[in-house]
Write a protein that holds these residues in place. Sequence first.
Motif, PDB file in Angstrom:
ATOM      1  N   PRO A  55       0.821  -1.223   0.000  1.00 17.86           N
ATOM      2  CA  PRO A  55       0.000   0.000   0.000  1.00 17.86           C
ATOM      3  C   PRO A  55       0.850   1.266   0.000  1.00 17.86           C
ATOM      4  O   PRO A  55       0.478   2.277  -0.604  1.00 17.86           O
ATOM      5  N   PHE A  56       1.998   1.203   0.670  1.00 14.95           N
ATOM      6  CA  PHE A  56       2.921   2.346   0.708  1.00 14.95           C
ATOM      7  C   PHE A  56       3.350   2.715  -0.700  1.00 14.95           C
ATOM      8  O   PHE A  56       3.235   3.870  -1.142  1.00 14.95           O
ATOM      9  N   LEU A  57       3.818   1.725  -1.463  1.00 14.74           N
ATOM     10  CA  LEU A  57       4.272   1.981  -2.838  1.00 14.74           C
ATOM     11  C   LEU A  57       3.125   2.416  -3.732  1.00 14.74           C
ATOM     12  O   LEU A  57       3.281   3.298  -4.594  1.00 14.74           O
ATOM     13  N   LEU A  58       1.998   1.784  -3.530  1.00 13.24           N
ATOM     14  CA  LEU A  58       0.822   2.111  -4.342  1.00 13.24           C
ATOM     15  C   LEU A  58       0.417   3.564  -4.131  1.00 13.24           C
ATOM     16  O   LEU A  58       0.079   4.279  -5.075  1.00 13.24           O
ATOM     17  N   THR A 314      -6.457  -5.565 -12.596  1.00 13.40           N
ATOM     18  CA  THR A 314      -5.925  -6.366 -13.701  1.00 13.40           C
ATOM     19  C   THR A 314      -4.552  -6.925 -13.338  1.00 13.40           C
ATOM     20  O   THR A 314      -4.247  -8.084 -13.634  1.00 13.40           O
ATOM     21  N   THR A 315      -3.747  -6.104 -12.708  1.00  7.27           N
ATOM     22  CA  THR A 315      -2.396  -6.540 -12.331  1.00  7.27           C
ATOM     23  C   THR A 315      -2.461  -7.683 -11.327  1.00  7.27           C
ATOM     24  O   THR A 315      -1.743  -8.678 -11.452  1.00  7.27           O
ATOM     25  N   GLY A 319      -1.815 -10.851 -13.396  1.00  5.50           N
ATOM     26  CA  GLY A 319      -0.367 -10.702 -13.526  1.00  5.50           C
ATOM     27  C   GLY A 319       0.006  -9.893 -14.743  1.00  5.50           C
ATOM     28  O   GLY A 319       1.164  -9.832 -15.126  1.00  5.50           O
ATOM     29  N   ILE A 320      -0.999  -9.309 -15.389  1.00  3.37           N
ATOM     30  CA  ILE A 320      -0.720  -8.432 -16.531  1.00  3.37           C
ATOM     31  C   ILE A 320      -0.806  -7.014 -15.999  1.00  3.37           C
ATOM     32  O   ILE A 320      -1.855  -6.606 -15.498  1.00  3.37           O
ATOM     33  N   PRO A 321       0.245  -6.232 -16.087  1.00  3.12           N
ATOM     34  CA  PRO A 321       0.157  -4.882 -15.537  1.00  3.12           C
ATOM     35  C   PRO A 321      -0.827  -4.044 -16.322  1.00  3.12           C
ATOM     36  O   PRO A 321      -0.811  -4.027 -17.543  1.00  3.12           O
ATOM     37  N   GLY A 322      -1.704  -3.365 -15.593  1.00  2.83           N
ATOM     38  CA  GLY A 322      -2.676  -2.523 -16.258  1.00  2.83           C
ATOM     39  C   GLY A 322      -2.035  -1.279 -16.851  1.00  2.83           C
ATOM     40  O   GLY A 322      -2.619  -0.611 -17.695  1.00  2.83           O
ATOM     41  N   SER A 323      -0.834  -0.977 -16.416  1.00  2.00           N
ATOM     42  CA  SER A 323      -0.113   0.169 -16.965  1.00  2.00           C
ATOM     43  C   SER A 323       1.380  -0.106 -16.823  1.00  2.00           C
ATOM     44  O   SER A 323       1.781  -1.069 -16.176  1.00  2.00           O
ATOM     45  N   GLY A 324       2.193   0.759 -17.437  1.00  2.00           N
ATOM     46  CA  GLY A 324       3.631   0.583 -17.339  1.00  2.00           C
ATOM     47  C   GLY A 324       4.110   0.644 -15.905  1.00  2.00           C
ATOM     48  O   GLY A 324       5.013  -0.086 -15.491  1.00  2.00           O
ATOM     49  N   VAL A 325       3.476   1.516 -15.113  1.00  2.00           N
ATOM     50  CA  VAL A 325       3.891   1.653 -13.716  1.00  2.00           C
ATOM     51  C   VAL A 325       3.549   0.399 -12.926  1.00  2.00           C
ATOM     52  O   VAL A 325       4.254   0.027 -11.990  1.00  2.00           O
ATOM     53  N   MET A 326       2.489  -0.259 -13.306  1.00  2.00           N
ATOM     54  CA  MET A 326       2.122  -1.498 -12.611  1.00  2.00           C
ATOM     55  C   MET A 326       3.171  -2.581 -12.848  1.00  2.00           C
ATOM     56  O   MET A 326       3.257  -3.542 -12.073  1.00  2.00           O
ATOM     57  N   ALA A 327       3.956  -2.456 -13.909  1.00  2.00           N
ATOM     58  CA  ALA A 327       5.082  -3.382 -14.106  1.00  2.00           C
ATOM     59  C   ALA A 327       6.066  -3.223 -12.945  1.00  2.00           C
ATOM     60  O   ALA A 327       6.670  -4.203 -12.488  1.00  2.00           O
ATOM     61  N   MET A 329       5.114  -2.322  -9.983  1.00  2.00           N
ATOM     62  CA  MET A 329       4.428  -2.966  -8.856  1.00  2.00           C
ATOM     63  C   MET A 329       4.690  -4.462  -8.856  1.00  2.00           C
ATOM     64  O   MET A 329       4.848  -5.074  -7.794  1.00  2.00           O
ATOM     65  N   LEU A 330       4.711  -5.054 -10.037  1.00  2.00           N
ATOM     66  CA  LEU A 330       5.014  -6.486 -10.117  1.00  2.00           C
ATOM     67  C   LEU A 330       6.394  -6.777  -9.532  1.00  2.00           C
ATOM     68  O   LEU A 330       6.591  -7.774  -8.835  1.00  2.00           O
TER      69      LEU A 330
END
Lengths: 489, 158
Positions: A55-58, A314-315, A319-327, A329-330
């Motif tokens: 949650p901190f990173l998010l 979606t992420t 496991g598919i990042p909904g956006s580049g930034v979600m990559a 997050m992965l």
Amino acid sequence: MQGIATLLQPEVMLFLFLGTVIATVIGVIPVLGGAVGMTLLLPFIFGMDPATALPFLLAVHAVSYTGGSVTAVLLNIPGTLPNAATCLDGYPMTQKGEGGRAVGAAVTASAFGGIATVPLALIMIPIVIPFVLKCRAPEMLFIIVLGLCFLSVLTRGSVIKGLISAALGILLACIGWQAITGVGRFTFGIVYLYDGLSLVDVVLALFAVPAVLELSVKRQTIAPLDTASLKEFSQLVRGARDVLHYRWLWLRSAVLGYVIGVIPGVGSLTSTFLAYSMAKQSSKNRDKFGTGQVEGVIAPESANNSKEAGSLLTTMAFGIPGSGVMAIMLAAFLMVGIQPGPRMLIQHTDLCITMLVGLAVANLIAGIMVFFGAPYIIKITRVSYVYLFAIIVPIIFIGAFAWNEALLDVFVLLILGVVGVCISKFGFSQPSLLLGFVLGSLFEYYLWHSLDAYGSLFFLTPISLVLICIIVGVLSQNAIRKLFMCWYR
Amino acid sequence: MKIKPGSYFLVVIIVIAIVALAYGIGLPTMKAKLVPIIIAGLILVLGAIEFGKELRAGIKAKSETEAESGKAETGTKGELPRYILGFGWMAALAAGIYLVGFLIAVPLFVIAYLKLNSRRWLISIGMAAAMAIFIYGIFVVVLRVDLYPGLVFGGYLW
């Protein structure tokens, strides 16, 4: 309920608040933005409890848009890329002397948009889980390929360069011991490489190093020193009331942002500009858009924050990042010991709920903070690049070192940083490369699992065939579009 | 025919793909070599296609607007020295960390960078001290990271 109870623990709330503060500051600085902020903080989360770290990173990413809206309105400089749509009517409002009203509207719309779509995402979880349970090794494999294709094709620049970036990422992931056979690959006899490249090095090299070098190239403050400042609180309140007045517009934009966020790789710019266009089409004052209409601020800002809940779902679900930034997050999931992929939603349901609700709380905190702190936040844009470079470079190096406590990681970061700058400058896709690197070992695992369990015809399962059709469609969409245009003419 | 800087990077990627392909073919087992061969082969094919596209675009641009392509090159050339300078500062910090460790190299880097960019001594030393306190407080005290002490003080590279 366990997920919400976890969020209410003092440590989690403290880090959520801290992440929101950091995001608000970072959002104001255009070169940085949520992605670089997350990247810089990644090494800090090592060893943290996932329920605190994620949650901190998010929060760092998701609410950076709220801070970015202030500079978009007052200075015509989008703090983050999606804030660009807010400039269209936000800055003209400032020029008309209604900057405070525009900031109040932007911040309120952002906060409400980010909060409102979280319940929608929570409702979707039990609907998505049965589908995820049907996915076996071949389906997982094609979901990963689909994710890589989506991100490569739908991000900016050449499609081929996007695919090359994703493939390069997978190739980088091949460095080191292979888990299946124990064979060392691409190590060239160097002992350091047997453990593979450090995930932190790759992330910092792709995002933070190019960003900080660009600061030193541009050599100027973010905003000229004599630009507008914000003084009247009553204008902020008026802007907040505008959001209530245009509540249906706000709600439509929030839902649009959420839906676009769910679709992988579509991009944050699409949601904000689409919301702006929709607002213009449906407005009685459409001819005045671009000259300082508050609707032109409310719509994109609402979509901006609301897309994050969809993107996160979606992420987590596929496991598919909904956006580049979600990559990124992965990558964070891996660092705290969570294996990304379709099973995450099932194995870590409480954690997923914690993240989604944390997103709503972070938006609320950011909304209040930016609303009252806007006049002070704007001063950050007058900090010289010299100070930013002197502060950020050591933090990048310490971040690279702290992961493994190995100084060699710092030198590897320098080498990878050259690659990162080239990737950034020459039209390749940083998120695609990162996603390829993060999912590379999973890709190989599911490939061999599929071949061993199902033989060479593993791709003939029904879901796999559907996914293959989608992949082909995504890869050939430009050609299909051109054919359609030719036929139409 | 003028080749854009990005095209040189594409050539580098193609060379990397060829090396990776050759290396992959030499791996002992099928399970070890399959993915590197597929991926390196894919990069090679895609890289060649993109390079061909860029070469064709370069030839077309040169024949249509010589002046514009010249201006574009100047812009790119102007940025390169600054990128090299910025990277040089980063490399210098890395070298300093290797020799004397984080807690000495970082404050020295901050002072040197600020002074050479025409900041006053008071601000330079103040920021350096603040960075040193921040690094020590957050990383050593809170996160308990064992910061590298430097070669001079008995540190190891890895």
